[in-house]
Design a protein around this motif. Structure first.
Motif, PDB file in Angstrom:
ATOM      1  N   LEU A 137      34.977  36.153  34.070  1.00  8.23           N
ATOM      2  CA  LEU A 137      35.076  37.215  35.071  1.00  8.23           C
ATOM      3  C   LEU A 137      35.249  36.624  36.471  1.00  8.23           C
ATOM      4  CD1 LEU A 137      35.017  40.282  35.455  1.00  8.23           C
ATOM      5  CD2 LEU A 137      32.542  40.119  35.731  1.00  8.23           C
ATOM      6  N   ARG A 138      34.443  35.622  36.812  1.00 10.72           N
ATOM      7  CA  ARG A 138      34.545  34.969  38.133  1.00 10.72           C
ATOM      8  C   ARG A 138      35.927  34.377  38.358  1.00 10.72           C
ATOM      9  NH1 ARG A 138      29.857  32.686  36.780  1.00 10.72           N
ATOM     10  NH2 ARG A 138      30.780  30.624  36.514  1.00 10.72           N
ATOM     11  N   GLN A 139      36.496  33.796  37.303  1.00 13.11           N
ATOM     12  CA  GLN A 139      37.796  33.120  37.427  1.00 13.11           C
ATOM     13  C   GLN A 139      38.975  34.054  37.135  1.00 13.11           C
ATOM     14  OE1 GLN A 139      38.009  30.116  38.735  1.00 13.11           O
ATOM     15  NE2 GLN A 139      35.780  30.061  38.852  1.00 13.11           N
ATOM     16  N   ARG A 140      38.677  35.293  36.785  1.00 16.06           N
ATOM     17  CA  ARG A 140      39.701  36.297  36.486  1.00 16.06           C
ATOM     18  C   ARG A 140      40.629  35.838  35.359  1.00 16.06           C
ATOM     19  NH1 ARG A 140      39.080  35.640  41.643  1.00 16.06           N
ATOM     20  NH2 ARG A 140      41.032  34.594  42.038  1.00 16.06           N
ATOM     21  N   ILE A 141      39.982  35.399  34.279  1.00 15.32           N
ATOM     22  CA  ILE A 141      40.713  34.948  33.092  1.00 15.32           C
ATOM     23  C   ILE A 141      40.317  35.832  31.925  1.00 15.32           C
ATOM     24  CG2 ILE A 141      40.982  33.077  31.429  1.00 15.32           C
ATOM     25  CD1 ILE A 141      40.706  31.151  33.588  1.00 15.32           C
ATOM     26  N   ALA A 142      41.290  36.273  31.187  1.00 17.00           N
ATOM     27  CA  ALA A 142      41.017  37.093  30.007  1.00 17.00           C
ATOM     28  C   ALA A 142      40.613  36.209  28.836  1.00 17.00           C
ATOM     29  CB  ALA A 142      42.259  37.905  29.635  1.00 17.00           C
TER      30      ALA A 142
END
Length: 171
Positions: A114-119
């Motif tokens: 979530l912090r890194q905006r990765i699915a």
């Protein structure tokens, strides 16, 4: 709109060839870092180089020598910042993001994703591309500073020393 003059075409050809040759030689001289996999800082410099080259080619108000100075300045600034980042931890933190552990021992770190905006699907894709189909055989997945996902199998984890600063958070 379609055609102004032959002199403009000749200028683009001559300045384009000279600028391109200069840029190729300069990049070779500036070292492998310039061509390395890009972190955010390198990406910005690369875009700026492309934009400057386009301006040199298409804007007759910019003299060839001015363009060469601009390209040289960008390459020099990149070399100075890269050197400073290599010797100073503080500069490195300003110019390069730290790697992030997004999977450990087969378990996704949802907060890190979530912090890194990765699915989750992106991590699973990287794991599949590494030739693995079972999350249980994956020891770690690291989001590197250049945006790539490194997949480390249990078989190749060893003492996990390559995880460096990430290691304390593994317990």
């Amino acid at each position: 709109m379609w055609f102004d003059s032959w002199s403009d075409i000749v200028r683009v050809l001559l300045v384009g060839i000279a600028s391109y040759a200069f840029l190729i030689v300069s990049i070779r001289v500036s070292g492998k870092r310039t061509l390395a996999q890009l972190n955010a800082f390198d990406f910005i410099v690369t875009v700026a180089l492309g934009s400057t080259l386009a301006t040199i080619l298409l804007t007759s108000d910019v003299a060839f020598v001015e363009g060469i100075v601009a390209l040289s300045l960008l390459l020099l600034l990149q070399a100075v910042v890269a050197f400073a980042a290599a010797v100073s931890r503080r500069i490195r933190k300003l110019t390069t993001s730290a790697p992030t552990l997004v999977l450990w021992d087969g378990q996704m770190d949802e907060a890190a994703l979530l912090r890194q905006r990765i699915a989750r699907a992106d991590v699973e894709q990287a794991i599949r591309q590494s030739g693995t189909g079972d999350l249980g055989t994956v020891a770690a997945v690291v989001l590197e500073s250049n945006g790539k996902l490194s997949v480390i199998s249990r078989e190749h984890l060893g003492d996990a020393s390559a995880l460096g600063a990430l290691r304390p958070s593994l317990t």
